[in-house]
Design a protein around this motif. Structure first.
Motif, PDB file in Angstrom:
ATOM      1  N   VAL A 200     -10.779  -6.102 -27.302  1.00  0.00           N
ATOM      2  CA  VAL A 200      -9.365  -6.361 -26.748  1.00  0.00           C
ATOM      3  C   VAL A 200      -9.609  -7.338 -25.523  1.00  0.00           C
ATOM      4  O   VAL A 200      -8.970  -8.051 -25.163  1.00  0.00           O
ATOM      5  N   ALA A 201     -10.499  -6.711 -24.331  1.00  0.00           N
ATOM      6  CA  ALA A 201     -10.894  -7.518 -23.184  1.00  0.00           C
ATOM      7  C   ALA A 201     -11.341  -8.691 -23.693  1.00  0.00           C
ATOM      8  O   ALA A 201     -12.543  -8.674 -24.233  1.00  0.00           O
ATOM      9  N   THR A 202     -10.899  -9.732 -23.249  1.00  0.00           N
ATOM     10  CA  THR A 202     -11.478 -11.015 -23.539  1.00  0.00           C
ATOM     11  C   THR A 202     -12.711 -11.373 -22.723  1.00  0.00           C
ATOM     12  O   THR A 202     -12.725 -11.017 -21.518  1.00  0.00           O
TER      13      THR A 202
ATOM     14  N   GLY B  78      -0.161 -19.843 -19.588  1.00  0.00           N
ATOM     15  CA  GLY B  78      -0.691 -18.866 -20.391  1.00  0.00           C
ATOM     16  C   GLY B  78      -0.457 -17.312 -20.128  1.00  0.00           C
ATOM     17  O   GLY B  78       0.440 -17.134 -19.035  1.00  0.00           O
ATOM     18  N   CYS B  79      -0.937 -16.393 -20.551  1.00  0.00           N
ATOM     19  CA  CYS B  79      -0.830 -14.941 -20.404  1.00  0.00           C
ATOM     20  C   CYS B  79      -2.007 -14.342 -20.194  1.00  0.00           C
ATOM     21  O   CYS B  79      -3.200 -14.739 -20.701  1.00  0.00           O
ATOM     22  N   GLY B  80      -2.115 -13.365 -19.374  1.00  0.00           N
ATOM     23  CA  GLY B  80      -3.437 -12.577 -19.113  1.00  0.00           C
ATOM     24  C   GLY B  80      -4.548 -13.246 -18.773  1.00  0.00           C
ATOM     25  O   GLY B  80      -4.471 -14.213 -17.686  1.00  0.00           O
ATOM     26  N   SER B  81      -5.563 -13.112 -19.199  1.00  0.00           N
ATOM     27  CA  SER B  81      -6.871 -13.839 -18.653  1.00  0.00           C
ATOM     28  C   SER B  81      -6.549 -15.383 -18.993  1.00  0.00           C
ATOM     29  O   SER B  81      -7.395 -16.290 -18.228  1.00  0.00           O
ATOM     30  N   ALA B  82      -5.684 -15.844 -20.019  1.00  0.00           N
ATOM     31  CA  ALA B  82      -5.731 -17.255 -20.301  1.00  0.00           C
ATOM     32  C   ALA B  82      -5.046 -17.755 -18.962  1.00  0.00           C
ATOM     33  O   ALA B  82      -5.145 -18.794 -18.489  1.00  0.00           O
TER      34      ALA B  82
ATOM     35  N   SER C 279     -10.603  -8.296 -11.550  1.00  0.00           N
ATOM     36  CA  SER C 279      -9.563  -7.131 -11.730  1.00  0.00           C
ATOM     37  C   SER C 279      -8.943  -6.636 -12.832  1.00  0.00           C
ATOM     38  O   SER C 279      -8.969  -5.271 -13.122  1.00  0.00           O
ATOM     39  N   LEU C 280      -8.640  -7.733 -13.686  1.00  0.00           N
ATOM     40  CA  LEU C 280      -7.856  -7.272 -15.217  1.00  0.00           C
ATOM     41  C   LEU C 280      -8.965  -6.797 -15.998  1.00  0.00           C
ATOM     42  O   LEU C 280      -8.842  -5.586 -16.622  1.00  0.00           O
ATOM     43  N   LYS C 281     -10.354  -7.220 -15.799  1.00  0.00           N
ATOM     44  CA  LYS C 281     -11.226  -6.486 -16.689  1.00  0.00           C
ATOM     45  C   LYS C 281     -11.361  -4.940 -16.301  1.00  0.00           C
ATOM     46  O   LYS C 281     -11.592  -4.306 -17.026  1.00  0.00           O
TER      47      LYS C 281
ATOM     48  N   THR D 216     -15.132 -19.695 -22.609  1.00  0.00           N
ATOM     49  CA  THR D 216     -14.965 -21.146 -23.384  1.00  0.00           C
ATOM     50  C   THR D 216     -13.572 -21.823 -22.807  1.00  0.00           C
ATOM     51  O   THR D 216     -13.505 -23.057 -22.997  1.00  0.00           O
ATOM     52  N   GLN D 217     -12.566 -21.243 -22.487  1.00  0.00           N
ATOM     53  CA  GLN D 217     -11.473 -21.727 -21.976  1.00  0.00           C
ATOM     54  C   GLN D 217     -11.652 -22.250 -20.601  1.00  0.00           C
ATOM     55  O   GLN D 217     -11.129 -23.360 -20.571  1.00  0.00           O
ATOM     56  N   LEU D 218     -12.658 -21.655 -19.782  1.00  0.00           N
ATOM     57  CA  LEU D 218     -12.939 -22.131 -18.481  1.00  0.00           C
ATOM     58  C   LEU D 218     -13.622 -23.569 -18.766  1.00  0.00           C
ATOM     59  O   LEU D 218     -13.216 -24.659 -18.243  1.00  0.00           O
TER      60      LEU D 218
ATOM     61  N   ILE E 249      -1.469 -25.449 -22.823  1.00  0.00           N
ATOM     62  CA  ILE E 249      -1.188 -24.101 -23.231  1.00  0.00           C
ATOM     63  C   ILE E 249      -2.716 -23.561 -23.371  1.00  0.00           C
ATOM     64  O   ILE E 249      -3.101 -24.094 -24.338  1.00  0.00           O
ATOM     65  N   ILE E 250      -2.991 -22.342 -22.806  1.00  0.00           N
ATOM     66  CA  ILE E 250      -4.115 -21.733 -22.848  1.00  0.00           C
ATOM     67  C   ILE E 250      -3.905 -20.474 -23.800  1.00  0.00           C
ATOM     68  O   ILE E 250      -3.289 -19.494 -23.451  1.00  0.00           O
ATOM     69  N   SER E 251      -4.733 -20.321 -24.845  1.00  0.00           N
ATOM     70  CA  SER E 251      -4.563 -19.229 -25.844  1.00  0.00           C
ATOM     71  C   SER E 251      -5.630 -18.949 -26.762  1.00  0.00           C
ATOM     72  O   SER E 251      -6.198 -19.838 -27.367  1.00  0.00           O
ATOM     73  N   GLN E 252      -6.227 -17.690 -26.463  1.00  0.00           N
ATOM     74  CA  GLN E 252      -7.498 -17.384 -27.466  1.00  0.00           C
ATOM     75  C   GLN E 252      -6.981 -17.357 -29.115  1.00  0.00           C
ATOM     76  O   GLN E 252      -7.301 -18.111 -29.929  1.00  0.00           O
TER      77      GLN E 252
HETATM   78  O1  M6R Z   1      -4.682 -14.685 -27.318  1.00  0.00           O
HETATM   79  P1  M6R Z   1      -4.072 -15.071 -25.806  1.00  0.00           P
HETATM   80  O2  M6R Z   1      -5.378 -15.875 -25.189  1.00  0.00           O
HETATM   81  O3  M6R Z   1      -2.952 -15.754 -25.686  1.00  0.00           O
HETATM   82  O4  M6R Z   1      -4.029 -13.923 -25.228  1.00  0.00           O
HETATM   83  C1  M6R Z   1      -3.701 -13.725 -23.842  1.00  0.00           C
HETATM   84  C2  M6R Z   1      -3.726 -12.382 -23.175  1.00  0.00           C
HETATM   85  O5  M6R Z   1      -3.006 -11.216 -24.003  1.00  0.00           O
HETATM   86  C3  M6R Z   1      -5.014 -12.186 -22.948  1.00  0.00           C
HETATM   87  O6  M6R Z   1      -5.887 -12.690 -22.216  1.00  0.00           O
HETATM   88  C4  M6R Z   1      -5.418 -10.301 -22.402  1.00  0.00           C
HETATM   89  O7  M6R Z   1      -4.717 -10.828 -21.204  1.00  0.00           O
HETATM   90  C5  M6R Z   1      -6.662 -10.078 -22.560  1.00  0.00           C
HETATM   91  N1  M6R Z   1      -6.686  -8.691 -23.084  1.00  0.00           N
HETATM   92  C6  M6R Z   1      -7.285  -9.771 -21.287  1.00  0.00           C
HETATM   93  O8  M6R Z   1      -8.656  -9.405 -21.576  1.00  0.00           O
END
Ligand code: M6R
Length: 620
Positions: A410-412, A311-315, A495-497, A418-420, A357-360
């Motif tokens: 933008v900040a998830t 995944g990327c970022g929070s995922a 930390s990302l938040k 729910t991914q957790l 693969i985790i993705s919002q």
């Molecule tokens: O849509 P996705 O879950 O694939 O996005 C992944 C990241 O871009 C996303 O989690 C990003 O890190 C968030 N802005 C964090 O809050």
């Protein structure tokens, strides 16, 4: 990234386009534009640099631009600085073709050179203008219809794109094409719509078509047609979107992020309950995970040798936490990969690996590429996604849908939560299937999981304490988050938040790593947040907190109720309700989301649309 909206029907298009684009503001952008036409007249193109408000003021909220057919765009600059001339829509040299584009044409320089040789000129630095003129070039040179000219362009360009195109000779028609970038078509009663994301058109229709990759479409006021690359008609079935329009409104909250933080108990409960067998409302019911709902069989799990979470970022952070959960419950090797790295490495994986693969959004370019590479290697893929119909959801072998609903900030927050849950459910289900957990243990864990929504609610009811603490640290320069095991995963997300919305430099460290360099950054008053939810690691991390305290750090400790002795060490303690330690992230992340939020608010920042960021990263 960029947003696209289009409309053709009986109403004035411009106000609909602007209103739709406003629903996509969360994607991040630096300029905007619309092209609207009435009958056979040439489209009127209006653009503005900056926020959508500037375009709305320029056009009297769209009322000053007449016409019932149009396309609109919010741009997030890739090729060429944010400016009016680089903003979309772009028009071909003699204005025969007008288009908006989301994505990147990688070989645009080559295309520009070809077109320059053929007498074309350019007014912008964008890759899009090159593609618009290429469509025009084929359209005229080969006297092709719009679909064939677009198809020929698709074969010639490299990259990712969602395109919406109007041809001067085809009034009342919008043509679309997509490859690796989202684009949907909505069927309305007073016309038809296109958009790069559902919230843009949710107010008008919930009947949506998801064109496949490399597909084109022709949209008029009363017809919707899809074509493959050969120009042959393709039949698609519409999907009814369950999200209602109010889900994409702020509902009385100052920011989407705060609304979404408060939606977490509901989102988490909906996700858990969607994958349970047994009555979740009966205390003594025997509960189990319904893996059959996602098509996973015992047979498939028996042969599994490894799990790879990508995944990327929070995922990705969800993956870090769940590496510990899977390994502990399923006793299987688990690796966690950043999608942007995984796709360019040559990972050596056992053929019996399951790639999760985790993705919002289900559209993140790197995650989508990672999914495709895994499939090319013959690996089984399972996607945990929030957006139904997204590319990742459509291409994965198995899909666990999360029920966060539309996430706008933008900040998830709620999608992450729910991914957790999705991962916990898989870990529990896999463990039973592979014989590392008994049915009664599974049921006990699931009953505990069902208590998480109420516990999140309890934490939210005490949010003013975090607000008070945030006010004290609004001017902090650096913040460090430390923890071990699952707590390290929590730190990464906390930390990302903090950094993405409050612009405060922060880092997450596995607490044992501090001594290997980072501790030299600790000065008088540096805020260090220790996360200590794992009883086996509690004393270890506490010792690390004592070490930084003696170098002047100001300490916040985040732990589970009952660990009251933490108050002897830290300056500010936050307790979350007790739960099974595998699920600790679901509770401990809530105060950290609130902390990032309140600091950003007290600094007067744009919480929902932080600078330089986009909600959905559909380009590399
Ligand atoms: O849509 P996705 O879950 O694939 O996005 C992944 C990241 O871009 C996303 O989690 C990003 O890190 C968030 N802005 C964090 O809050």
């Amino acid at each position: 990234m960029c947003g696209i909206v289009g409309y053709v029907g009986v109403n004035q298009a411009a106000p609909i386009l602007l209103e739709g684009l406003s629903k996509l503001e969360y994607r991040g952008y630096d300029s905007a534009g619309i092209a609207v036409r009435e009958g056979k007249e040439d489209p009127v193109v209006v653009k503005a640099k900056g926020r959508l408000r500037v375009l709305a003021d320029k056009t009297d909220n769209g009322k000053a631009v007449h016409g019932t057919c149009g396309i609109g765009h919010t741009r997030w600059a890739t090729h060429g600085a944010p400016s009016e001339s680089n903003a979309h829509p772009h028009v071909s040299n003699d204005r025969s073709v007008t288009a908006v584009h989301n994505g990147i044409f990688e070989n645009y320089q080559e295309i520009r050179d070809k077109l320059l040789r053929n007498g074309y000129t350019f007014y912008s630095q964008t890759d899009t203008e090159a593609a618009v003129n290429l469509i025009d070039y084929y359209y005229k040179k080969y006297k092709m219809g719009p679909i064939d000219a677009i198809a020929k362009t698709m074969v010639r360009v490299r990259g990712s794109y969602a395109l919406a195109v109007m041809f001067r000779d085809y009034p009342g028609e919008i043509y679309i094409a997509r490859k690796d970038a989202p684009l949907i078509v909505g069927a309305g009663t007073d016309g038809n719509y296109i958009a790069s994301d559902v919230p843009a058109i949710l107010q008008h229709t919930r009947t949506v078509y998801y064109p496949d990759n490399l597909m084109m479409g022709r949209i008029t006021a009363d017809t919707i047609e899809f074509y493959d690359l050969n120009g042959d008609l393709v039949k698609l079935d519409p999907v009814e979107i369950q999200w209602d329009a109010s889900a994409a409104e702020k509902g009385g909250y100052e920011h989407f992020m705060m609304k979404e933080i408060h939606e977490q108990p509901r989102a988490v409960a909906d996700t858990i309950r969607s994958y349970l067998k047994g009555d979740p409302d009966k205390e003594d019911a025997l509960l189990s995970v319904d893996l059959g709902k996602i098509g996973i069989t015992d047979e498939m799990l028996k042969g599994l040798k490894e799990i790879c979470i990508v995944g990327c970022g929070s995922a990705y952070h969800v993956g870090v936490t769940n590496q510990y959960v899977f390994e502990d419950l399923v006793k299987i090797p688990v690796r966690v990969e950043l999608a942007s790295e995984y796709r360019y490495r040559k990972p050596v994986l056992d053929p019996e690996t399951l790639v999760i693969i985790i993705s919002q959004s289900g559209e993140t370019a790197d995650s989508l590429a990672a999914l495709r590479i895994s499939k090319e290697h013959g690996l089984k893929t399972l996607a945990i996604v929030n957006v139904v119909g997204s590319s990742i959801a459509r291409e994965a072998d198995y899909v666990l849908q999360t029920y966060a609903g539309p996430e706008i900030a933008v900040a998830t927050t709620k999608a992450y939560s729910t991914q957790l849950i999705g991962c916990y459910l898989l870990a529990i289900g896999f463990a039973v299937s592979r014989g590392t957990m008994q049915a009664h243990e599974e049921s006990e864990l699931l009953h505990e999981l069902l208590t998480i929504p109420a516990k999140i609610q309890k934490i939210l009811e005490d949010k003013e304490r975090i607000q008070w603490f945030a006010a004290k640290f609004a001017n902090a320069h650096d913040v460090f988050f430390i923890g071990r095991g699952i707590d390290y995963g929590i730190c990464l997300e906390g930390s990302l938040k903090m950094k993405e919305i409050s612009y405060i430099h922060s880092e997450a460290y596995a607490a044992g790593e501090l001594k290997h360099g980072t501790i030299s950054l600790i000065e008088d008053g540096t805020l260090v947040i220790g996360v200590l939810t794992q009883s086996e690691l509690y004393e270890k991390t506490l010792s690390n907190l004592v070490e930084v305290k003696s170098r002047g750090a100001y300490l916040m400790g985040l732990t589970m109720s009952g660990n009251f002795d933490i108050e002897d060490t830290v300056n500010f303690a936050v307790f979350v309700p007790k739960t099974d330690e595998h699920f600790a992230n679901s509770l401990a992340v809530i105060p950290l989301q609130l902390l990032g939020y309140y600091i950003a608010v007290s600094k007067g920042l744009d919480v929902d649309k932080p600078r330089n960021l986009a909600k959905s990263v559909t380009v590399e």
